[in-house]
Design an enzyme around this catalytic site. Structure first.
Site, short mmCIF file in Angstrom:
data_model
loop_
_atom_site.label_atom_id
_atom_site.label_comp_id
_atom_site.label_asym_id
_atom_site.label_seq_id
_atom_site.Cartn_x
_atom_site.Cartn_y
_atom_site.Cartn_z
N ASP A 1 0.65 -1.23 -0.03
CA ASP A 1 -0.07 0.08 -0.03
C ASP A 1 0.74 1.19 0.00
O ASP A 1 2.12 1.13 0.39
CB ASP A 1 -0.76 0.12 1.27
CG ASP A 1 -1.69 1.10 1.57
OD1 ASP A 1 -2.45 1.44 0.85
OD2 ASP A 1 -1.58 1.83 2.57
N LEU A 2 0.28 2.52 -0.45
CA LEU A 2 1.25 3.59 -0.40
C LEU A 2 1.46 4.33 0.92
O LEU A 2 2.36 4.38 1.80
CB LEU A 2 0.85 4.52 -1.54
CG LEU A 2 1.83 5.74 -1.74
CD1 LEU A 2 2.98 5.40 -2.06
CD2 LEU A 2 1.28 6.55 -2.78
N ASP A 3 -0.08 5.35 0.90
CA ASP A 3 -0.15 6.03 2.01
C ASP A 3 -0.23 5.32 3.59
O ASP A 3 -0.85 4.52 3.67
CB ASP A 3 -1.55 6.92 2.05
CG ASP A 3 -1.55 7.79 0.87
OD1 ASP A 3 -0.58 8.36 0.47
OD2 ASP A 3 -2.41 7.82 0.12
N THR B 1 2.18 10.16 4.35
CA THR B 1 1.03 11.02 3.77
C THR B 1 -0.22 11.04 4.58
O THR B 1 -1.00 11.89 4.15
CB THR B 1 0.79 10.63 2.11
OG1 THR B 1 0.82 9.56 1.95
CG2 THR B 1 1.96 11.32 1.21
N LYS C 1 -8.91 5.93 6.04
CA LYS C 1 -7.49 5.54 5.71
C LYS C 1 -7.93 4.42 4.48
O LYS C 1 -8.70 3.35 4.83
CB LYS C 1 -6.40 4.85 6.83
CG LYS C 1 -5.79 6.05 7.45
CD LYS C 1 -5.05 5.29 8.70
CE LYS C 1 -4.18 6.71 9.19
NZ LYS C 1 -3.53 6.03 10.66
N GLY C 2 -7.21 4.21 3.25
CA GLY C 2 -7.32 3.22 2.33
C GLY C 2 -8.60 3.49 1.64
O GLY C 2 -8.79 2.83 0.69
N ARG D 1 -11.16 8.99 -2.64
CA ARG D 1 -11.33 10.38 -2.12
C ARG D 1 -12.68 10.80 -2.24
O ARG D 1 -13.44 11.21 -1.14
CB ARG D 1 -10.48 11.12 -3.14
CG ARG D 1 -10.36 12.50 -2.81
CD ARG D 1 -9.65 13.28 -3.83
NE ARG D 1 -8.66 12.72 -4.67
CZ ARG D 1 -7.92 13.22 -5.63
NH1 ARG D 1 -8.46 14.02 -6.54
NH2 ARG D 1 -7.01 12.40 -6.09
N SER E 1 -2.47 0.78 -4.30
CA SER E 1 -3.05 2.05 -3.48
C SER E 1 -4.40 2.55 -3.76
O SER E 1 -4.54 2.48 -5.31
CB SER E 1 -1.97 3.01 -3.58
OG SER E 1 -2.46 4.19 -3.06
N ALA E 2 -5.25 3.06 -3.13
CA ALA E 2 -6.34 3.72 -3.35
C ALA E 2 -6.00 5.14 -4.17
O ALA E 2 -6.93 5.63 -4.67
CB ALA E 2 -7.27 3.86 -2.09
N SER E 3 -4.79 5.48 -3.77
CA SER E 3 -4.62 6.92 -4.28
C SER E 3 -4.48 7.28 -5.94
O SER E 3 -3.76 6.61 -6.34
CB SER E 3 -3.33 7.40 -3.51
OG SER E 3 -3.01 8.67 -3.97
N LYS F 1 -11.03 -0.35 -1.84
CA LYS F 1 -11.02 -1.18 -0.51
C LYS F 1 -12.06 -1.02 0.45
O LYS F 1 -12.42 0.32 0.52
CB LYS F 1 -9.70 -0.78 0.20
CG LYS F 1 -8.33 -1.07 -0.63
CD LYS F 1 -7.10 -0.43 0.05
CE LYS F 1 -5.80 -0.56 -0.91
NZ LYS F 1 -4.85 0.27 -0.28
N GLU G 1 -0.17 -3.25 4.81
CA GLU G 1 -1.32 -2.45 4.77
C GLU G 1 -1.40 -1.64 6.17
O GLU G 1 -1.03 -2.33 7.04
CB GLU G 1 -2.72 -3.38 4.36
CG GLU G 1 -3.23 -2.77 3.25
CD GLU G 1 -3.67 -1.41 2.95
OE1 GLU G 1 -3.94 -0.66 3.94
OE2 GLU G 1 -4.29 -1.02 1.85
N ASP G 2 -1.67 -0.36 6.03
CA ASP G 2 -1.78 0.43 7.33
C ASP G 2 -3.42 0.65 7.68
O ASP G 2 -3.76 1.16 8.56
CB ASP G 2 -1.34 1.57 7.22
CG ASP G 2 -2.00 2.70 6.26
OD1 ASP G 2 -2.30 2.11 5.33
OD2 ASP G 2 -2.09 3.68 6.63
P1 B16 Z 1 -6.01 10.42 -3.45
P2 B16 Z 1 -3.55 4.25 -0.10
C1 B16 Z 1 -5.56 6.06 0.15
O1 B16 Z 1 -4.12 5.54 -0.10
C2 B16 Z 1 -5.36 6.78 1.26
O2 B16 Z 1 -5.11 6.03 2.53
C3 B16 Z 1 -6.70 7.54 1.60
O3 B16 Z 1 -6.62 8.42 2.76
C4 B16 Z 1 -6.96 8.39 0.51
O4 B16 Z 1 -8.17 9.00 0.49
C5 B16 Z 1 -6.87 7.84 -0.73
O5 B16 Z 1 -5.76 7.00 -0.87
C6 B16 Z 1 -7.38 8.49 -2.07
O6 B16 Z 1 -6.15 9.33 -2.27
O7 B16 Z 1 -6.86 11.53 -3.00
O8 B16 Z 1 -4.54 10.56 -3.41
O9 B16 Z 1 -6.79 9.95 -4.80
O10 B16 Z 1 -3.43 3.92 1.64
O11 B16 Z 1 -4.54 2.98 -0.60
O12 B16 Z 1 -2.25 4.41 -0.66
MG MG Z 2 -2.77 3.17 3.29
#
Ligand code: B16
Ligand code: MG
Length: 217
Positions: free
Chosen positions: A9-11, A17, A45-46, A49, A114-116, A145, A169-170
């Site tokens: 996972d990233l964030d 972040t 988290k995860g 947006r 990652s969800a980001s 997720k 994963e966090d």
């Molecule tokens: P973005 P991950 C997730 O990343 C974050 O944990 C989550 O807080 C955030 O809303 C989501 O990405 C979307 O991110 O706004 O940058 O598209 O933990 O899955 O790496």
């Molecule tokens: Mg995360």
């Protein structure tokens, strides 16, 4: 011995972040008169947006038009990105690079799940993008997720079975996604929060080479 893939996972796992997401959401919540605490933030988290905004609006019992939501999503992301302008390797979480290096030295596959939607620029800024054999992020999936789509895509891309995939994963949602996909789930964070994970470590410095080797076999 079958091929394995280590999915990160990233964030909150690779980079810290999560604190920037929190600050950006908190500012929006304040403007809307909604109380938004670090405890509330755990639920985000995860989470994508769009879904994160819905959770915050629910907290304040606020109904909004799509136009308003789109503006708030844009404002939040712009503020979040402003925190990342000067991002460099110093933002990598402790021990992550050592684990990436160890996996590569042992010819293991590495993927991002990652969800980001901001994942690629973050991997570039922190200069670790070259470690990844596959990158799946919020731009590539339609189910967030705890749906396992993001991790299943990652293992498909490198041609590895879900049972041979290991996820770091966090977030609670991310651990549930890995478990649903029958992947090995490793929580990075607090035991009380991530208790559904198969293994839990407070950070990567607590993971030794012997443990990683045991996951390769
Ligand atoms: P973005 P991950 C997730 O990343 C974050 O944990 C989550 O807080 C955030 O809303 C989501 O990405 C979307 O991110 O706004 O940058 O598209 O933990 O899955 O790496
Ligand atoms: Mg995360």
């Amino acid at each position: 011995m079958s091929k394995k893939v280590f999915i990160f996972d990233l964030d909150g796992v690779i980079v810290d972040t999560a604190k920037y997401h929190f600050l950006a959401w908190q500012k929006l919540a304040q403007e809307l008169g909604i109380e938004f605490t670090p405890e509330h933030n755990e639920e985000l988290k995860g989470v994508s947006r769009v879904r994160s905004l819905d959770i915050i609006l629910n907290l304040g019992n606020i109904q909004a038009t799509q136009e308003e939501k789109d503006k708030w999503l844009k404002d939040k992301n712009e503020l979040y990105l402003s925190y990342l302008v000067d991002m460099d390797q110093s933002e990598l979480l402790p021990g992550v690079v050592a684990v990436l290096k160890f996996l590569k030295a042992n010819n293991q596959l590495i993927a991002l799940g990652s969800a980001s939607k901001n994942a690629r620029p973050i991997l570039e800024k922190t200069n670790i993008i070259h470690y990844f054999d596959a990158i799946v992020d919020g731009n590539d999936v339609s189910n967030a997720k705890p749906d396992p789509e993001v991790f299943l895509r990652a293992c498909q891309l490198v041609g590895v079975a879900p049972e041979d995939s290991i996820v770091f994963e966090d977030s609670v949602a991310g651990i549930q996604a890995a478990n649903t996909a029958k992947m090995k789930s490793i929580g990075i964070g607090e035991k009380e929060i991530l208790h559904e994970a198969e293994y839990i470590f407070s950070d990567f410095t607590m993971i030794n080479e012997q443990f990683i080797k045991s996951l390769m076999n």
